[in-house]
Structures are given as C-alpha cells and as structure tokens.
Design an enzyme around this catalytic site. Structure first.
Site, PDB file in Angstrom:
ATOM      1  NE  ARG A   1      -2.502  -1.656   3.278  1.00 53.46           N
ATOM      2  CZ  ARG A   1      -2.662  -2.945   3.605  1.00 53.46           C
ATOM      3  NH1 ARG A   1      -3.413  -3.728   2.866  1.00 53.46           N
ATOM      4  NH2 ARG A   1      -2.073  -3.444   4.665  1.00 53.46           N
TER       5      ARG A   1
ATOM      6  CD  GLU B   1      -0.605  -8.637  17.617  1.00 56.39           C
ATOM      7  OE1 GLU B   1      -0.862  -8.088  16.537  1.00 56.39           O
ATOM      8  OE2 GLU B   1      -1.415  -8.749  18.549  1.00 56.39           O
TER       9      GLU B   1
HETATM   10  P1  AMP Z   1       3.149  -1.874  12.027  1.00 59.99           P
HETATM   11  O1  AMP Z   1       4.444  -2.493  11.549  1.00 59.99           O
HETATM   12  O2  AMP Z   1       2.571  -2.540  13.238  1.00 59.99           O
HETATM   13  O3  AMP Z   1       3.261  -0.370  12.175  1.00 59.99           O
HETATM   14  O4  AMP Z   1       2.073  -2.178  10.909  1.00 59.99           O
HETATM   15  C1  AMP Z   1       2.001  -1.407   9.777  1.00 59.99           C
HETATM   16  C2  AMP Z   1       1.632  -2.202   8.561  1.00 59.99           C
HETATM   17  O5  AMP Z   1       0.564  -3.143   8.826  1.00 59.99           O
HETATM   18  C3  AMP Z   1       1.129  -1.267   7.493  1.00 59.99           C
HETATM   19  O6  AMP Z   1       1.734  -1.647   6.281  1.00 59.99           O
HETATM   20  C4  AMP Z   1      -0.372  -1.446   7.443  1.00 59.99           C
HETATM   21  O7  AMP Z   1      -0.775  -1.580   6.132  1.00 59.99           O
HETATM   22  C5  AMP Z   1      -0.663  -2.729   8.232  1.00 59.99           C
HETATM   23  N1  AMP Z   1      -1.623  -2.530   9.352  1.00 59.99           N
HETATM   24  C6  AMP Z   1      -1.385  -2.791  10.666  1.00 59.99           C
HETATM   25  N2  AMP Z   1      -2.460  -2.536  11.433  1.00 59.99           N
HETATM   26  C7  AMP Z   1      -3.416  -2.073  10.593  1.00 59.99           C
HETATM   27  C8  AMP Z   1      -4.765  -1.585  10.773  1.00 59.99           C
HETATM   28  N3  AMP Z   1      -5.361  -1.552  11.974  1.00 59.99           N
HETATM   29  N4  AMP Z   1      -5.432  -1.156   9.676  1.00 59.99           N
HETATM   30  C9  AMP Z   1      -4.845  -1.193   8.475  1.00 59.99           C
HETATM   31  N5  AMP Z   1      -3.601  -1.628   8.221  1.00 59.99           N
HETATM   32  C10 AMP Z   1      -2.879  -2.073   9.269  1.00 59.99           C
END
Ligand code: AMP
Length: 176
Positions: A61, A98
């Site tokens: 994305r 996670e």
């Molecule tokens: P993080 O590494 O935890 O910051 O997760 C970010 C990545 O996971 C991004 O590329 C988002 O597209 C996806 N992502 C994680 N949580 C969500 C959420 N609640 N809604 C949409 N995309 C998410």
C-alpha cells in the site's frame, strides 16, 4: 492535518484480518480522485523543500501514493518488498511481528550516499515494519531519511512513533 474529506472516506473494517482488529482500509481513499489529490498535495507541501531524491514505498500500500509523490517531487521511486520478489541483488532486514518474524528487502543498488530519502507507508500501527525499513535504508548511508504515513493509529495504547529515534522526522496526515 486531519483533512475532513480524508477522514470521511477512510473505511473502517471491524474484525479484519482477525477478531478485535479495526482495519483502516485506505483503498477507499485510493479509489477517490479527490482524496488522491488531497493526499499528494498535502505530502508535496510537507516535502517540497526537503531536497528529496528518492521516495521508498513499503509493499504494497506504500507504493501507490509513494510513486505519485515521487513524480510530483521530481524524485525517483524505490520498492521495499517482501522476500523473493525483487529480481536483482538485495539486502534485507528481519523484524519481529505480533506473530512470528518477517523480512523486507531492497535492491542493493537502490540508494546512493548522496540521496535524501523519504520512506512512505500507508499506516503506522506498532511501527515495527517501518523501523525495519528505516534500518535497511540507513545501511546505504544516505544524506538524510524522512518518514511518512497517511494514517497514524494513536488509540488502543499504540504509540508507533516511539520506536523511532528522536532525530528522525516522522509525519502523518491523519491521526486516528
Ligand atoms: P506496524 O508495523 O505494526 O506499524 O504495521 C504497519 C503495517 O501493517 C502497514 O503496512 C499497514 O498496512 C498494516 N496494518 C497494521 N495494522 C493495521 C490496521 N489496523 N489497519 C490497516 N492496516 C494495518
């Protein structure tokens, strides 16, 4: 910034991909021409004077607005991808998610030490994936690295920003 049109058009999908997750679906921003223009314009205003020479988008994305912004900034665009997708020599970085571990890769000739890099993804949750991308990009020793997301999740005890060193400038268009 929290542009009202962007907030109104961002779709929330409860319990995706697993129960309890409120998934912020940016596809409803990407399909709307007005939202596309707002996002690119707001980002251009933030970065037009920073001398950005490469925008690095995180799969998948982060490719959409990342590429559009690169054109507007007169910068190149680089893909940061999941393992095994890039055809030439790569360097990689692994990180803990996670559930289990993940790895991201970038072509080993993608960035030069003279580059000023903007790292872009759609959403900041824990910050784990962007932290890994930041580490990867820093291996090239660029002049400077900026970080941007469209959406920053700030509820539910999340503070993704905290994973980045204080001297890294992180911007987000929507805080939810
Ligand atoms: P993080 O590494 O935890 O910051 O997760 C970010 C990545 O996971 C991004 O590329 C988002 O597209 C996806 N992502 C994680 N949580 C969500 C959420 N609640 N809604 C949409 N995309 C998410």
């Amino acid at each position: 910034m929290n542009n009202e049109t962007l907030i109104k058009n961002l779709r929330n999908v409860p319990d995706f991909p697993i129960p309890g997750i409120q998934f912020k679906d940016v596809s409803t921003l990407y399909k709307n021409p007005c939202c596309m223009a707002i996002m690119v314009e707001e980002l251009y205003e933030l970065y037009k004077d920073k001398g950005i020479t490469k925008v690095v988008g995180i799969e998948s994305r982060g490719f959409i607005i990342g590429a559009a912004l690169a054109v507007k900034l007169g910068a190149g665009f680089v893909m940061c991808r999941k393992p095994g997708k890039l055809p030439a020599d790569t360097i990689s970085e692994s990180y803990i998610k996670e559930y289990g571990e993940d790895t991201i890769e970038i072509h080993s000739d993608a960035i030069e030490p003279t580059d000023i890099v903007l790292l872009h993804d759609d959403l900041l949750a824990t910050g784990g994936s962007m932290k890994a991308a930041h580490k990867l990009v820093k291996k090239f020793n660029p002049q400077r690295v900026y970080i941007n997301f469209i959406v920053e999740l700030i509820g539910e005890g999340l503070n993704g920003r905290a994973v980045f060193d204080k001297d890294v400038e992180v911007t987000t268009l929507l805080q939810i």
